[in-house]
Design an enzyme around this catalytic site. Structure first.
Site, PDB file in Angstrom:
ATOM      1  N   ASP A 277      11.201  20.530  -5.425  1.00 28.37           N
ATOM      2  CA  ASP A 277      11.411  20.725  -6.858  1.00 28.37           C
ATOM      3  C   ASP A 277      12.677  21.557  -7.012  1.00 28.37           C
ATOM      4  OD1 ASP A 277      11.416  21.308  -9.539  1.00 28.37           O
ATOM      5  OD2 ASP A 277       9.486  22.354  -9.566  1.00 28.37           O
TER       6      ASP A 277
ATOM      7  N   LYS B 226      21.640  23.756 -12.641  1.00 28.10           N
ATOM      8  CA  LYS B 226      21.092  22.436 -12.960  1.00 28.10           C
ATOM      9  C   LYS B 226      21.585  21.947 -14.318  1.00 28.10           C
ATOM     10  CE  LYS B 226      16.546  20.144 -12.971  1.00 28.10           C
ATOM     11  NZ  LYS B 226      15.109  20.373 -12.684  1.00 28.10           N
TER      12      LYS B 226
ATOM     13  N   GLU C 256       9.951  14.488 -12.795  1.00 28.22           N
ATOM     14  CA  GLU C 256       9.084  15.666 -12.682  1.00 28.22           C
ATOM     15  C   GLU C 256       7.705  15.478 -13.326  1.00 28.22           C
ATOM     16  OE1 GLU C 256      11.633  18.649 -14.308  1.00 28.22           O
ATOM     17  OE2 GLU C 256      12.945  18.687 -12.543  1.00 28.22           O
TER      18      GLU C 256
ATOM     19  N   ASP D 255       6.214  19.157 -19.865  1.00 26.85           N
ATOM     20  CA  ASP D 255       6.972  19.845 -18.822  1.00 26.85           C
ATOM     21  C   ASP D 255       8.110  20.645 -19.445  1.00 26.85           C
ATOM     22  OD1 ASP D 255       8.409  20.680 -16.647  1.00 26.85           O
ATOM     23  OD2 ASP D 255       8.709  18.700 -15.773  1.00 26.85           O
TER      24      ASP D 255
END
Length: 628
Positions: free
Chosen positions: A25, A87, A190, A212
């Site tokens: 992850d 990210k 994800e 999420d």
């Protein structure tokens, strides 16, 4: 690259040939790695027993690098060279980042390569670094942790990405893994990874929503779990909304509360760090005290109550519910159809988030798996299967693409070939033809989005198919084939069916595109649906009118004088003038009427030309002279 052993159905590889594979992850705030041991998915800790690796990288002038806890501890003293939340920069150009005035980083806009703008880079003490390079440092450490814990070299890894990562961001993630020496078995969305963890651990069946909320992105997926099949029905989200935005609200509140103006990079980073700590503290307590000593010597000592934090972040929570509503609508479901809600991401620990989700779905969300770990756990299960190891559960994963894929047709119209929420991997083909007589080449413009006009969609790639045999317009058959692999990456081919001449392109990442565009495209497609249909009708009628005008003009030049008298020619030319006049307007019904009028005016002329052609083909004989 190691070859994967193929076993007979129902049989596993020999114990000593167990393939070492992991799920990673790669998060905005924290990253972690997990694997399957004795049939159970577990997170791999570092030497100090910590599962979470802060996604922070610090560069030094001598070229050395710090990653994780040690880098995080230095974020205030060396903010320029300590990169957080990288990210958010993956697959993006400088123009897409927005306001950078308060950022401590020294951004460099990379030069364009080919069609695509370059991906933004950051100037550090160790030189200019791209987000791909920064992310690779995080992945290197996770790889080393895994190989040390497992006692061998990895066959590969499944790396998770937000469901709403576009092609550029997915490719950038794969590039970072390659730099880190990791073989990517698959990129996995994800929310889907979380569903795998819940589905296998809890033997869940039914329709579930995966909510999420990570550090920098938000995704929601609607999944159907049934007898080992994980089918993603719809996905939506906002890839520029996450826990960092909640931190920023507290940071702005601190500035206002303490009458502070613009701060330096170190003080900004210090207050953002305190803001994050306050957010986490308010998860368990009704209030928290925020203290800091700024470089100027000014002391901050402020109490923040939970109710004030909830008030200042209420609209952020509401912004997460908008994609939830769209995902339910796309799946054709109501709230009552949802059996359970899976919470993923550390930001879902905030009480206001859990309360809002519970109120929306009218049920308490599932939180029995650690929201920080559930994505990695699911990725590890998928990696174990892809590596060829024995799995106690036979299951099938059906993921989807977030936005429609298509090409540009005449008039700047979008022709969708693979609609959004299509299951991947996917391959679709559609036949097209030439527009002009004698056309020997065709330009293929690949686009992504939901709008009817190409100008409102996102351009992905362009390529040309050459060598088409010269024929009359509409005679050639060109088959356009789209293929989306399991990672969500696209390739397109064009083939002329008669000769077999072919052109192909693997869509390269357009690093300058904004990740927030995806969510905006869906919002725009809904808001402008009626306008888009009107615009599409106008363009279609314009294309039809131009084709008709060109055909009639050619016919008049060839046979007008021979087959029509002056009155007949004048009538047709009046119809052509009327159609040209209508083309100057945006009144598509009027254009359609003008097309009909010109068609009516040319009926007798078209019949005369057909009789002439038939007579020539029959060698001068009349049809009535032939025996039936």
């Amino acid at each position: 690259m190691a070859l994967l052993q193929i076993s007979e159905p129902g049989l596993s590889t020999a114990p000593h040939e167990h393939r070492l594979a992991v799920g990673i992850d790669l998060g905005t705030t924290n990253s972690l790695v997990a694997t399957v041991r004795n049939g159970i998915s577990v997170v791999l800790n570092d030497a100090d027993g910590r599962a979470l690796l802060p996604s922070v990288v610090r560069y030094f002038a001598d070229g050395s690098v710090q990653v994780g806890e040690s880098a995080q501890a230095a974020q205030s003293e060396d903010p320029t060279n300590t990169i957080l939340s990288v990210k958010r920069f993956m697959g993006r150009g400088l123009g897409d980042i927005g306001d950078i005035s308060g950022s401590p980083y020294r951004f460099v806009d990379a030069p364009s390569t080919g069609q695509a703008p370059g991906m933004v880079q950051l100037r550090t003490a160790a030189g200019v670094k791209s987000p791909v390079e920064v992310s690779s440092e995080i992945l290197k450490l996770l790889r080393a942790r895994a190989e040390e814990a497992l006692g061998g070299e990895l066959v590969g890894a499944v790396i998770t990405v937000p469901a709403y990562f576009d092609d550029a961001q997915r490719q950038a993630t794969k590039d970072a893994a390659r730099l880190a020496g990791i073989n990517v078995l698959r990129l996995l969305n994800e929310p889907t990874a979380a569903a795998i963890a819940y589905g296998l651990d809890n033997a869940a069946e039914g329709v579930y929503a995966v909510y999420d909320l990570g550090g920098g992105t938000f995704d929601v997926s609607i999944l159907k779990l049934s007898r080992g099949v994980f089918e993603v029905l719809a996905t939506n989200g906002n890839s520029a909304l996450g826990g960092d935005d909640f931190d920023h609200r507290i940071y702005c509140w601190l500035l206002e509360k303490n009458n502070l103006s613009a701060l330096g990079a170190s003080d900004t980073r210090l207050l953002l760090t305190r803001a994050r700590a306050a957010k986490e503290e308010l998860t368990e307590h009704d209030e928290t005290r925020v203290t800091a000593i700024l470089r100027s010597g000014e002391a901050i000592d402020t109490v923040l109550a939970r109710r004030d934090f909830h008030a200042m972040s209420q609209n952020l929570v509401e912004r997460t519910l908008q994609p939830v509503r769209r995902a339910l609508r796309d799946a054709g479901l109501a709230v009552a159809d949802i059996k359970g809600v899976v919470m993923v991401g550390g930001a879902t620990r905030m009480p206001q988030v859990q309360r809002a989700v519970a109120e929306f779905f009218r049920q308490a969300p599932l939180t029995n798996l650690d929201p920080d770990k559930v994505v990695a756990l699911g990725a590890a299960i998928q990696a174990n299967v892809l590596a060829g190891n024995r799995s106690a559960d036979d299951w099938l994963l059906l993921d989807v693409i977030p936005l429609s894929l298509g090409i540009e047709t005449m008039g700047g119209l979008t022709e969708k070939i693979i609609p959004r929420n299509s299951t991947i991997p996917a391959a679709r083909a559609q036949d097209f033809t030439t527009f002009k007589d004698g056309q020997t080449a065709m330009s293929v413009h690949v686009v992504q989005g939901e709008r009817e006009l190409v100008s409102d969609c996102r351009s992905l790639a362009r390529f040309e198919l050459r060598g088409i045999p010269p024929m009359v317009a509409g005679a050639a058959r060109i088959r356009i084939t789209f293929q989306v692999d399991a990672d969500g990456l696209l390739s397109v081919s064009a083939r002329e069916q008669g000769t077999g001449v072919e052109a192909h392109i693997t869509v390269k990442p357009s690093y300058g595109l904004s990740d927030a565009e995806i969510a905006r495209m869906l919002q725009d497609s809904s808001r402008h649906a009626q306008d888009d249909m009107q615009a599409r009708a106008l363009r279609e009628h314009q294309v039809e009118a131009n084709q008709l005008l060109e055909a009639v003009q050619n016919a008049l030049e060839q046979d007008g004088a021979a087959l029509l008298d002056d009155i007949g020619q004048a009538r047709i030319r009046d119809g052509m003038d009327g159609l040209r006049a209508m083309l100057q307007t945006a009144d598509h019904p009027a254009i359609k009427r003008a097309i009909t009028q010109l068609n009516d005016a040319t009926v007798a002329f078209a019949q005369a030309r057909m009789d002439k052609s038939v007579s020539r083909a029959l060698g001068g004989r009349k049809l009535t002279d032939l025996e039936v």
